[in-house]
Design an enzyme around this catalytic site. Structure first.
Site, short mmCIF file in Angstrom:
data_model
loop_
_atom_site.label_atom_id
_atom_site.label_comp_id
_atom_site.label_asym_id
_atom_site.label_seq_id
_atom_site.Cartn_x
_atom_site.Cartn_y
_atom_site.Cartn_z
N HIS A 510 15.72 14.97 -24.89
CA HIS A 510 17.04 14.87 -24.26
C HIS A 510 17.43 13.41 -24.00
O HIS A 510 18.21 13.14 -23.10
CB HIS A 510 17.06 15.68 -22.97
N LYS A 609 -1.76 -2.40 -1.15
CA LYS A 609 -2.47 -1.13 -1.03
C LYS A 609 -1.73 -0.18 -0.10
O LYS A 609 -1.65 1.01 -0.34
CB LYS A 609 -3.90 -1.39 -0.53
O1 M6R Z 1 -1.40 5.35 1.11
P1 M6R Z 1 -0.43 6.24 0.40
O2 M6R Z 1 -1.08 7.31 -0.37
O3 M6R Z 1 0.66 6.76 1.30
O4 M6R Z 1 0.30 5.28 -0.65
C1 M6R Z 1 1.36 5.72 -1.42
C2 M6R Z 1 1.66 4.79 -2.56
O5 M6R Z 1 2.02 3.52 -2.09
C3 M6R Z 1 0.45 4.63 -3.50
O6 M6R Z 1 0.01 5.86 -3.98
C4 M6R Z 1 0.80 3.72 -4.68
O7 M6R Z 1 1.74 4.34 -5.52
C5 M6R Z 1 -0.47 3.35 -5.44
N1 M6R Z 1 -0.44 1.96 -5.78
C6 M6R Z 1 -0.65 4.10 -6.70
O8 M6R Z 1 -1.78 3.70 -7.40
#
Ligand code: M6R
Length: 614
Positions: A510, A609
């Site tokens: 699409h 992180k």
């Molecule tokens: O700590 P959290 O699981 O809430 O974080 C969410 C996102 O910031 C996190 O998953 C991000 O997308 C990572 N860098 C993915 O690898």
């Protein structure tokens, strides 16, 4: 994002623990670092842009070993720029009172411009563009002899979020710390008190910690800690034991934390599952949910809220909840949640998914859901994190510390927890005991299935070498493998900087198919589960446009493999275990592409992180 470390002792040198503590927080992402050390003469501040290693070099150039060992109290910080460029001036600690007071801060002072204007009128001189510098000046202005009360009065003027630590030459031996919306943990050990924004900077010293609550302000001394409200009322907080040890936050012989964490998944999954499957009644035991079967049976709808990888886990959760429990479920991107008048109330179940438990957008969605009267649960990895505490009920992943910015083991544990929740929910609604027992078996098999995938590491590395130099990739999945495709693409783009997009296999035609050609490899999830044949059809469409296809294929399925240029073979899975098992192969694929491209795998550019700003 930003990281705080504080160290206070009568006899132990502070420099090395502060720098080592910052190293433990490097994974959070940062662009400058600094330290303030207390001495009889005053406060000495050292700051550098770039890595903690640069700061360490500066300290070694500026202070002899003996001088370094003379400092026993200090605060330190890694900054991830929000207000102002990553420069030495904007790096923390920030000083006031003619250099006699130093302060480090995580969070955002939203009314900093107004505060700065007021302080400038009083004669305060600012040298940075940061919001934090106003805090240092505010504390100095309020300091009439009682340091803790000066900090409390300053913080009452602040709109926004903070975790802070501050020292002053007027108050030798005292460090004041406080939190609101940004975590702060205090480690209590013999001969030293250690403060950090993240428990991983503390475990080398002690595993006995106190998690400050929002609104707490504490006086930290070498002997321990006294905690108060901002109105100076003493409060008591429990000392808790941390499950992690210092070793579990080391690389353990792996080249990168990401690879270590990928290889830990059989173990982290075992820890996630342990004690949670009832193999007599064919259900899951998730006591932390705190929802009796009657409540589970009456839930009308679930919304699963998260960001990034956690959102992808939530999307897999939708398939699990709907397939196993007939419960209408919508995954919701947390940052958007509160901007679209979420229709959510007492018969809805809001489930926040967050590895860190500190993601600002997910936390805001939790608060919105609580405010609207929904049942709220959290799926978090970090014990005692803000989302876990505010949700009040939920399930911990027990996956161990995840240090690499790219989330890996958290995803597989999150999907596994969601599968156990779907099983429990399904048993209160429509699943028979026999069906429940079948699912218990499937979930218990996950650690072994993942071990099988890890054996393919060398084969995956060889395939990665063939495709590592491309600029674009597509990841295709159908049904429950669609969120897995999104997660595979996210891993690829964040650590290798290859532009990668995840699509539902059928959606490609699409529009996105216009981009396909010999230089756009497609990773196709062809696990042998219902829907595979249709995805094979989509693979043929890609091949017809000359796009090379890397199939993720069930071992023995030569027919599916024959449609692909390269195949990564996985053990046989059910539809419910397929996202966990297939994602591990894509984690390895992204890892090897990034390694070959020479990327900084554990700390990708621009990423943090834990994203504690909205
Ligand atoms: O700590 P959290 O699981 O809430 O974080 C969410 C996102 O910031 C996190 O998953 C991000 O997308 C990572 N860098 C993915 O690898």
């Amino acid at each position: 994002m930003c990281g705080i470390v504080g160290f206070s002792s009568r006899t132990k040198p502070a420099c090395a623990p502060l720098v080592n503590g910052l190293r433990r927080l490097e994974y959070r992402g940062y662009d400058s670092a600094g330290v303030a050390l207390e001495s009889k003469e005053g406060i000495k501040v050292f700051k550098k842009t770039g890595k903690v290693a640069e700061l360490d070099r500066l300290l070694k150039e500026s202070l002899s070993d003996a001088e370094q060992e003379g400092f026993t109290i200090g605060i330190a910080h890694t900054r991830w720029a929000t207000h102002g460029l990553p420069t030495v001036e904007n790096a923390h600690p920030h000083v006031a009172d003619g250099g006699g007071l130093a302060l480090v801060h995580n969070g955002i002072v939203e009314n900093y411009a107004a505060l700065r204007a007021q302080l400038e009128k009083k004669g305060c001189k600012f040298v940075s563009q940061t919001d934090t510098e106003v805090l240092a000046h505010l504390v100095a202005v309020f300091d009439k002899g009682d340091f803790l009360s000066a900090v409390s009065q300053a913080l009452k003027k602040v709109e926004g979020t903070y975790g802070i630590a501050t020292i002053s030459k007027r108050h030798p031996g005292e460090m004041i710390v406080a939190r609101k919306g940004s975590p702060l943990v205090i480690g209590v050990s013999d001969g030293a008190t250690v403060v950090a924004s993240d428990v991983s900077a503390i475990v080398a010293h002690t595993r006995q910690v106190i998690y400050l609550k929002d609104g707490d302000v504490a006086r930290v001394t070498p002997e321990g800690v006294d905690i108060y409200t901002l109105d100076n009322v003493p409060v008591s907080r429990d000392v808790q034991a941390v499950e992690w040890d210092a070793e579990s936050v080391e690389k353990g012989g792996y080249e990168h934390f990401m690879l270590k964490e990928i290889f830990e998944q059989p173990e982290s999954l075992r820890n996630t599952i342990r004690g949670r499957l009832d193999t007599v009644n064919g259900t899951a035991i998730l006591a932390g949910l705190g929802l009796p079967p009657r409540d589970l049976a009456s839930i009308r709808r679930a919304v699963i809220i998260g960001c990034g990888t956690s959102l992808h886990a939530g999307m897999a959760g939708k398939y699990l909840f709907e397939a196993l429990a007939d419960l209408p479920t919508s995954p919701e991107q947390a940052a958007e949640f509160r901007y679209c008048n979420p229709i959510i109330g007492p018969s809805d179940w809001a489930i926040a998914v967050s590895q860190s438990g500190e993601t600002a957008d997910t936390l805001a969605a939790v608060r919105e859901s609580i405010g609207k009267g929904a049942l709220v649960s959290a799926i978090c990895n970090v014990v005692g994190s803000t989302i876990a505490r505010e949700a009040g009920r939920g399930v911990y992943l027990h996956a161990g510390p995840e240090i690499s910015v790219a989330s890996t083991k958290a995803f597989t544990s999150q999907v596994t927890v969601l599968a156990m929740m779907a099983l429990k929910l399904g048993r209160t609604r429509r699943l028979s005991r026999e069906e429940g027992l079948g699912l218990c078996n499937e979930i218990s098999s996950l650690p072994d299935l993942v071990s099988e995938v890890l054996k393919e590491n060398d084969a995956i590395a060889a395939i990665a070498a063939k495709y590592a130099k491309v600029d674009d990739m597509f990841f295709l999945g159908r049904g429950i493998l669609y969120p897995a495709a999104l997660e595979g693409a996210l891993k690829m783009k964040e650590i290798s900087y290859v532009h990668a997009e995840g699509y539902q296999a059928a959606e490609l035609k699409h529009g996105p198919i216009a981009l396909l050609g010999a230089k756009t490899p497609v990773v196709a999830l062809l696990c042998d589960i219902p829907g595979k044949e249709k995805t094979v059809g989509n693979v043929q469409e890609c091949r017809a446009r000359k796009a090379p296809v890397i199939g993720i294929v069930t071992r023995g399925d030569e027919e599916a493999a024959a449609h692909c240029n390269d195949a990564i073979f996985l053990p046989r899975t059910s539809p419910f275990t397929a996202p966990v098992v297939s994602v591990v192969a894509m984690q390895l694929f992204a890892y090897h592409v990034a390694r070959i491209r020479g990327c900084e795998i554990d700390q990708p550019r621009n990423l943090a992180k834990s994203v504690t700003v909205e």
